[in-house]
Design a protein around this motif. Structure first.
Motif, short mmCIF file in Angstrom:
data_model
loop_
_atom_site.label_atom_id
_atom_site.label_comp_id
_atom_site.label_asym_id
_atom_site.label_seq_id
_atom_site.Cartn_x
_atom_site.Cartn_y
_atom_site.Cartn_z
N GLU A 57 48.87 52.89 30.52
CA GLU A 57 47.93 51.80 30.79
C GLU A 57 46.62 52.33 31.38
OE1 GLU A 57 47.66 48.32 30.97
OE2 GLU A 57 49.68 47.56 30.59
N HIS A 58 45.54 51.60 31.14
CA HIS A 58 44.23 51.91 31.72
C HIS A 58 43.53 50.56 31.94
CE1 HIS A 58 40.69 53.95 32.79
NE2 HIS A 58 40.50 54.73 31.75
N PRO A 59 44.04 49.79 32.93
CA PRO A 59 43.57 48.40 33.06
C PRO A 59 42.08 48.25 33.36
CG PRO A 59 44.95 49.03 34.93
CD PRO A 59 45.08 50.12 33.92
N THR A 60 41.49 49.16 34.15
CA THR A 60 40.07 48.94 34.48
C THR A 60 39.19 49.19 33.25
OG1 THR A 60 39.65 51.17 35.38
CG2 THR A 60 40.41 49.48 36.93
N GLN A 61 39.63 50.11 32.38
CA GLN A 61 38.89 50.32 31.12
C GLN A 61 38.96 49.04 30.28
OE1 GLN A 61 37.20 53.22 29.86
NE2 GLN A 61 36.53 51.84 28.25
N ALA A 62 40.15 48.44 30.21
CA ALA A 62 40.30 47.22 29.41
C ALA A 62 39.46 46.08 29.99
CB ALA A 62 41.77 46.81 29.35
N LEU A 63 39.38 46.01 31.32
CA LEU A 63 38.58 44.94 31.93
C LEU A 63 37.10 45.14 31.61
CD1 LEU A 63 40.55 44.77 35.30
CD2 LEU A 63 40.35 42.89 33.67
N LEU A 64 36.64 46.40 31.62
CA LEU A 64 35.23 46.62 31.29
C LEU A 64 34.99 46.44 29.80
CD1 LEU A 64 34.10 49.58 29.91
CD2 LEU A 64 35.27 50.45 31.89
N ASP A 65 36.01 46.70 28.98
CA ASP A 65 35.87 46.47 27.54
C ASP A 65 35.75 44.97 27.26
OD1 ASP A 65 36.10 49.18 27.03
OD2 ASP A 65 38.25 49.10 26.63
N VAL A 66 36.57 44.17 27.94
CA VAL A 66 36.50 42.72 27.75
C VAL A 66 35.14 42.19 28.24
CG1 VAL A 66 37.38 40.57 28.75
CG2 VAL A 66 38.93 42.14 27.63
N TYR A 67 34.69 42.72 29.36
CA TYR A 67 33.36 42.32 29.87
C TYR A 67 32.29 42.64 28.82
CZ TYR A 67 29.08 42.23 32.57
OH TYR A 67 27.79 41.97 32.99
N THR A 68 32.37 43.83 28.24
CA THR A 68 31.38 44.25 27.23
C THR A 68 31.45 43.33 26.00
OG1 THR A 68 31.56 46.54 27.99
CG2 THR A 68 30.58 46.20 25.82
N LEU A 69 32.66 43.01 25.57
CA LEU A 69 32.81 42.12 24.41
C LEU A 69 32.23 40.74 24.73
CD1 LEU A 69 36.46 42.98 23.26
CD2 LEU A 69 34.38 43.24 21.89
N GLN A 70 32.57 40.25 25.92
CA GLN A 70 32.11 38.92 26.30
C GLN A 70 30.59 38.85 26.36
OE1 GLN A 70 34.66 37.92 29.47
NE2 GLN A 70 34.05 35.77 29.52
N ARG A 71 29.99 39.90 26.90
CA ARG A 71 28.52 39.95 26.98
C ARG A 71 27.91 40.07 25.59
NH1 ARG A 71 25.40 40.79 31.78
NH2 ARG A 71 23.59 41.94 31.03
N SER A 72 28.53 40.90 24.73
CA SER A 72 27.99 41.10 23.39
C SER A 72 28.12 39.84 22.55
CB SER A 72 28.73 42.24 22.68
OG SER A 72 28.77 43.38 23.47
N PHE A 73 29.19 39.07 22.76
CA PHE A 73 29.41 37.85 21.98
C PHE A 73 28.84 36.62 22.66
CE2 PHE A 73 33.54 39.91 20.26
CZ PHE A 73 32.86 40.42 19.17
N HIS A 74 28.07 36.83 23.70
CA HIS A 74 27.58 35.70 24.49
C HIS A 74 26.94 34.63 23.61
CE1 HIS A 74 26.47 33.61 28.02
NE2 HIS A 74 25.20 33.58 27.65
N ALA A 75 26.03 35.09 22.72
CA ALA A 75 25.35 34.13 21.86
C ALA A 75 26.30 33.57 20.80
CB ALA A 75 24.16 34.81 21.18
N GLY A 76 27.32 34.31 20.47
CA GLY A 76 28.26 33.89 19.42
C GLY A 76 29.50 33.22 19.99
N HIS A 77 29.37 32.52 21.11
CA HIS A 77 30.44 31.71 21.71
C HIS A 77 31.65 32.51 22.18
CE1 HIS A 77 28.03 28.40 20.44
NE2 HIS A 77 28.07 28.84 19.19
N GLY A 78 31.43 33.69 22.70
CA GLY A 78 32.51 34.41 23.38
C GLY A 78 33.54 35.06 22.47
N ILE A 79 34.64 35.46 23.08
CA ILE A 79 35.64 36.29 22.39
C ILE A 79 36.59 35.45 21.51
CG2 ILE A 79 37.59 37.87 22.81
CD1 ILE A 79 36.16 38.82 25.34
N GLU A 80 36.77 34.18 21.88
CA GLU A 80 37.74 33.35 21.13
C GLU A 80 37.40 33.34 19.64
OE1 GLU A 80 38.14 29.50 22.87
OE2 GLU A 80 39.02 30.30 24.70
#
Ligand code: NCD
Length: 336
Positions: free
Chosen positions: A151-174
């Motif tokens: 496991e590498h949970p803090t990497q995953a948390l920063l990856d999700v943050y990056t995805l969320q920020r990148s998809f901000h205009a495109g309504h998030g990760i869902e």
């Protein structure tokens, strides 16, 4: 902090051990907390305020497996908060060399510091140590900064943050499709990220790898139990063309068994020539370090987000430390 997250009723972790411990309200809270913290980076007063939060606290960075960015980013995160870090990067310089058990060494560190961040080649070690410390009179928080192939949970948390920020205009990760590529069997970042993505509705995961590097059974069972849509394929080109985000990873050959035949991964390298076949807004990620699987010629493409991931990682770790040390309630939107 936006009123959409009620931080007083949110269940906050005491340790950060694995990706399975986080739920969607926590991820939404973390996203907003990081964005608020970043506003403090805009002014000297803001940065001085962050430094005033934990100058009376000490942290131990216990990294007995190679690390560049994770170590540096935790070190920077500590200093941003005024928290004083000390470090062990090689267990041969500690009393483990004299035969001391790893449990006794970490209990010793816990006597001197208020937080332990640990990376180790041993799977499950962070869980074991946190359980042990929780039974002592001085249970300091533990952050797992990578535990073997596990496991590498803090990497995953920063990856999700990056995805969320990148998809901000495109309504998030869902509803998004994420294609994970490479050594999916032994890559801990893939396991942790896939588990976190299960918190988002209608996400589809495409795992593209040679047969030898398919995801491990535990991750497959987890995804099935959570009804996450996923596909395992050897067809790299189709996988990347269908993706809203591509998560490239390197071969984890430090876990190779001597005498084992090398796996041919050449068909799983993302090259400059592939860019035309990707979606226009596709997000290209990699936890780094990279090797030949990710062409440096891609770095200049606006879809490449892996250097941003590094900076996002530092702010994510600042946010996580404020939560564990109980000072996240002091982070309110600064007036600039
Ligand atoms: C990863 C790791 O250590 O698991 N690196 C990182 O922390 N950013 C990925 C890797 O080493 O391949």
């Amino acid at each position: 902090m936006s009123p959409s997250v009620n931080r007083d009723t949110l269940e906050k972790p005491r340790h950060i051990l694995n990706a399975g411990q986080f739920n969607r309200p926590f991820l939404d809270y973390m996203y907003e907390l990081i964005n608020t913290i970043r506003r403090f980076d805009k002014t000297k007063d803001g940065l001085m305020y962050l430094q005033s939060l934990l100058p009376h606290r000490r942290a131990m960075l216990y990294f007995t497996q190679p690390s560049t960015r994770t170590f540096m980013s935790f070190h920077a995160a500590c200093t941003i908060l005024g928290l004083k870090p000390s470090e062990i990067r090689d267990s041969s310089t500690s009393s483990e060399r004299k035969g001391e058990s790893i449990e006794d060494s970490l209990r010793t560190f816990a006597s001197y510091v208020d937080l332990i961040v640990m990376r180790s080649p041993v799977a499950g070690l962070a869980d074991r140590i946190s359980g042990l410390l929780d039974e002592t009179p001085r249970p300091v928080p533990i952050i797992n900064a990578g535990s073997g192939p596990d496991e590498h949970p803090t990497q995953a948390l920063l990856d999700v943050y990056t995805l969320q920020r990148s998809f901000h205009a495109g309504h998030g990760i869902e509803g998004k499709t994420v294609c994970l590529v490479g050594d999916l069997k032994r890559g801990r970042t893939v396991r942790s990220l896939s588990r976190l993505l299960a918190n988002y509705k209608d996400v589809k995961l495409i795992f593209a790898s040679p047969i030898e590097y398919k995801i491990a059974d535990d991750l497959r069972s987890f995804l099935l139990s959570r009804n996450v849509a996923f596909e395992e394929t050897t067809n790299f080109r189709d996988g990347i063309a269908a993706a809203d985000a591509i998560y490239m990873t390197r071969v984890q050959d430090e876990y190779d068994v001597i005498g084992e035949k090398k796996v041919d991964t050449r068909n799983y390298h993302l090259k400059y020539e592939h860019l035309d076949s990707l979606k226009k807004e596709c997000v290209i990620m990699h936890p780094l370090p990279r090797r030949e699987e990710l062409d440096p010629a891609i770095d200049k493409d606006s879809r490449a987000k892996y250097w941003r991931q590094e900076r996002n990682g530092m702010w994510t770790r600042v946010a996580l430390i404020t939560i564990l040390m109980g000072v996240d309630s002091h982070i309110v939107m600064p007036t600039l």
